[in-house]
Design a protein around this motif. Structure first.
Motif, PDB file in Angstrom:
ATOM      1  N   PRO A 484       0.865  -1.292   0.029  1.00  0.00           N
ATOM      2  CA  PRO A 484       0.050  -0.071  -0.097  1.00  0.00           C
ATOM      3  C   PRO A 484       0.713   1.454   0.040  1.00  0.00           C
ATOM      4  O   PRO A 484       1.885   1.461   0.517  1.00  0.00           O
ATOM      5  CB  PRO A 484      -0.731  -0.030   1.326  1.00  0.00           C
ATOM      6  N   GLY A 488      -5.456   2.547   4.164  1.00  0.00           N
ATOM      7  CA  GLY A 488      -6.509   2.152   3.306  1.00  0.00           C
ATOM      8  C   GLY A 488      -6.340   1.547   1.977  1.00  0.00           C
ATOM      9  O   GLY A 488      -7.390   0.937   1.451  1.00  0.00           O
ATOM     10  N   ASP A 489      -5.407   1.678   1.379  1.00  0.00           N
ATOM     11  CA  ASP A 489      -4.912   0.998   0.169  1.00  0.00           C
ATOM     12  C   ASP A 489      -4.803  -0.599   0.456  1.00  0.00           C
ATOM     13  O   ASP A 489      -4.072  -1.028   1.468  1.00  0.00           O
ATOM     14  CB  ASP A 489      -3.768   1.586  -0.471  1.00  0.00           C
ATOM     15  N   PRO A 490      -5.025  -1.321  -0.611  1.00  0.00           N
ATOM     16  CA  PRO A 490      -4.715  -2.661  -0.344  1.00  0.00           C
ATOM     17  C   PRO A 490      -3.332  -3.327  -0.907  1.00  0.00           C
ATOM     18  O   PRO A 490      -2.754  -2.581  -1.588  1.00  0.00           O
ATOM     19  CB  PRO A 490      -5.893  -3.371  -1.413  1.00  0.00           C
ATOM     20  N   HIS A 522      -7.083  -6.284   2.066  1.00  0.00           N
ATOM     21  CA  HIS A 522      -7.434  -5.210   2.936  1.00  0.00           C
ATOM     22  C   HIS A 522      -7.362  -5.457   4.268  1.00  0.00           C
ATOM     23  O   HIS A 522      -7.587  -6.560   4.780  1.00  0.00           O
ATOM     24  CB  HIS A 522      -8.791  -4.765   2.814  1.00  0.00           C
ATOM     25  N   CYS A 529      -8.179  -9.658   8.013  1.00  0.00           N
ATOM     26  CA  CYS A 529      -8.133  -9.014   6.849  1.00  0.00           C
ATOM     27  C   CYS A 529      -8.995  -9.740   5.810  1.00  0.00           C
ATOM     28  O   CYS A 529      -9.558 -10.680   6.189  1.00  0.00           O
ATOM     29  CB  CYS A 529      -6.514  -9.064   6.254  1.00  0.00           C
TER      30      CYS A 529
END
Length: 576
Positions: A484, A488-490, A522, A529
């Motif tokens: 990421p 918040g980014d995967p 995520h 996750c």
């Protein structure tokens, strides 16, 4: 038979006649019809019911010619109507025995229309009928096999006939399996889309009609002509569909006519039709046929002799596509119909891709270190776009995972969402090493690292298990992994096929290709996750997922559960 028999032309060339006598080549029969007003509906178009009668007639003649004895229709399926036929045009109906089994055979039916003035010919529809040989007395049937040595098309249809038969045999079990899944989704509120217009109860579309079977309705064996029954079924189904849309819908397809038992002259046939579900631009109508002889009529004990699901469309109006109203149900039987229509739509989608998917041509791109940045970027971008598609339809959901399907034109995509009790980084580290995948994916026999370009791009050679008794398959993947950029980014693990000079195709396996696949991971909580797997299905991938699509297998769910167990294994010792 039809009173217009004098206008029919039965045409079989000399070579096929010779092949028939020798028990070798496919039997072909042909019928031509000039469309007259008596064949048409109020709009001057050939009635679908009349066409179905002709199709059943010509298919029966082809079947009996091959079998050398009486044959009866067991089913007619995969009927797709593509073109409207009008008064004054000429239709040509060809029937060919595609394959003979021990007591039954598949007959392919091909209908074209020719405009007399312009000479232009267009395809109207294609269908496949299954006929069962009925010998006299105690004679046992053993149909002679076809020795297909003709065109490439005949060879292909001979091969596909076996696959279609396999799907028909699986159909009942697959339908039951998928119904369980969709009842579960219905309980979770995931099976009904939010209505955009006032809903209509499907019970308001109910139609019932009765017919007395007279001698003109009988076939040459004395039973009620199957084509006549199909024509009557089409009539009540059209009325039911028109009650929903308030206009004249067009029959677009028939899921399957299934003949469960015979009827004869003197029987009373009761036809019951009702809309099962509406899908914006199409609607499915279910039809049931019950037969009574005099005694059964007085006692009220019917015989269920036929059923079918028909799909209708609304013609465009002023160049704009019209839509059907949303529907709902008020009874348990209505719920069964509503969900059954969704399941049959899913099975039709699976059959289309399993039977008629085309080779996409070369998908792999040449691997070149000088072009590494561009290839890696495209790999990750393609997966991101696939994950961002809207309209994923839930197929199966439980507490640990969910399976989703997305179809757009001829592109079919799959998604599996898994909730895993581990950190996103831990899952990313394990899934990004394809050499570990054989430990949890039974389709992976081996995974070998071919070239490690850097920490983010690696080439792997994958050898996969055999499917349906065929050759094993292998893939050469470029794996691109990205961590990421911000909270918040995967985590991203993207896969696509590449060609590498050091890994040429092998003789004992089929070199297959994947266009876009991979994982997005995520972080959703402490030691938890969400792992989402995506795959844009190609002809090379399809054999491994077709059972899930059609409903006779849960292999994807089993593989996903194995993946979850693998990622959660010894999580305490690996995280602390």
């Amino acid at each position: 038979m039809d009173q217009n028999w004098s206008r029919r032309v039965l045409d079989t060339d000399e070579s096929h006649e010779k092949g028939r006598r020798n028990g070798s080549g496919p039997v072909k029969v042909q019928m031509c019809q000039s469309i007259l007003p008596c064949h048409a509906n109020h709009q001057g178009e050939l009635g679908a019911g009349q066409l179905l009668k002709w199709m059943d007639t010509i298919a029966c003649l082809a079947a009996e010619r091959h079998a050398g004895m009486a044959c009866v229709t067991a089913s007619m399926d995969d009927i797709q109507f593509e073109e409207t036929v009008r008064v004054g045009q000429v239709i040509n109906i060809k029937a060919r025995v595609n394959r003979a089994f021990s007591t039954s055979m598949e007959v392919g039916i091909y209908v074209t229309v020719q405009d007399v003035l312009s000479g232009v010919t267009k395809r109207v529809c294609v269908a496949f009928s299954t006929f069962v040989a009925k010998p006299t007395g105690t004679h046992k049937v053993s149909l002679r096999p076809l020795d297909v040595q003709g065109s490439i098309e005949e060879t292909l249809e001979h091969s596909l006939a076996s696959e279609r038969r396999r799907l028909r045999l699986y159909n009942e079990a697959a339908f039951k399996n998928l119904m369980k899944d969709y009842y579960n989704l219905q309980d979770k509120g995931l099976c009904s889309r939010k209505p955009v217009t006032p809903v209509v109860s499907i019970e308001l579309t109910r139609v019932e009609s009765i017919e007395l079977v007279l001698p003109p309705h009988a076939n040459h064996h004395g039973n009620t002509f199957g084509g006549q029954i199909m024509a009557w079924m089409e009539n009540v189904a059209t009325v039911a569909a028109s009650r929903l849309c308030g206009c004249y819908p067009s029959l677009g397809a028939v899921d399957m006519f299934r003949f469960r038992g015979p009827s004869s002259v003197g029987d009373r046939l009761v036809f019951k039709a009702m809309v099962n579900n509406a899908f914006q631009t199409s609607v499915e109508v279910g039809v049931r046929v019950e037969a009574y002889n005099c005694e059964e009529w007085n006692e009220g004990t019917p015989r269920h002799i036929n059923s079918a699901s028909m799909i209708y469309y609304i013609p465009e109006r002023d160049g704009e596509q019209q839509t059907f109203p949303d529907v709902t149900y008020t009874t348990l039987d209505g719920e069964r119909r509503f969900l059954g229509a969704i399941v049959r739509k899913r099975i039709r989608m699976a059959r289309k891709h399993i039977l008629y998917s085309r080779d996409e041509g070369p998908i792999s791109v040449p691997w070149d270190r000088s072009n590494q940045v561009y290839l890696g970027y495209n790999n990750v971008a393609a997966l991101t776009v696939l994950a961002g598609k809207r309209g994923w339809e839930a197929s199966n959901i439980n507490d640990k995972l969910g399976v989703y399907v997305h179809e757009e034109a001829d592109m079919l995509c799959l998604k599996v969402e898994m909730e895993v009790k581990t950190t996103a980084f831990h899952a990313f580290s394990l899934l990004a090493d394809l050499q570990l995948r054989p430990q949890w994916d039974k389709n992976y026999m081996s995974s070998e690292e071919v070239e490690k370009a850097d920490e983010e791009e690696t080439i792997y050679h994958i050898k996969c298990a055999t499917v349906n008794g065929g050759k094993s398959r292998d893939f050469v993947f470029l794996l691109s992994k990205r961590q990421p950029c911000k909270n918040g980014d995967p985590y991203v693990i993207a896969l696509r096929s590449v060609t590498v000079a050091t890994v040429p195709p092998e003789e004992n396996s089929i070199r297959s290709e994947a266009k876009c696949a991979g994982f997005l991971i995520h972080e959703i909580g402490f030691l938890t996750c969400k792992v989402s797997y995506y795959n844009q299905v190609t002809s090379g991938v399809l054999p491994y997922v077709e059972g899930n699509l059609a409903g006779w297998s849960k292999s994807m769910e089993e593989t996903a559960m194995s993946c979850i167990s693998f990622l959660e294994r010894d999580v305490l010792t690996t995280e602390f």
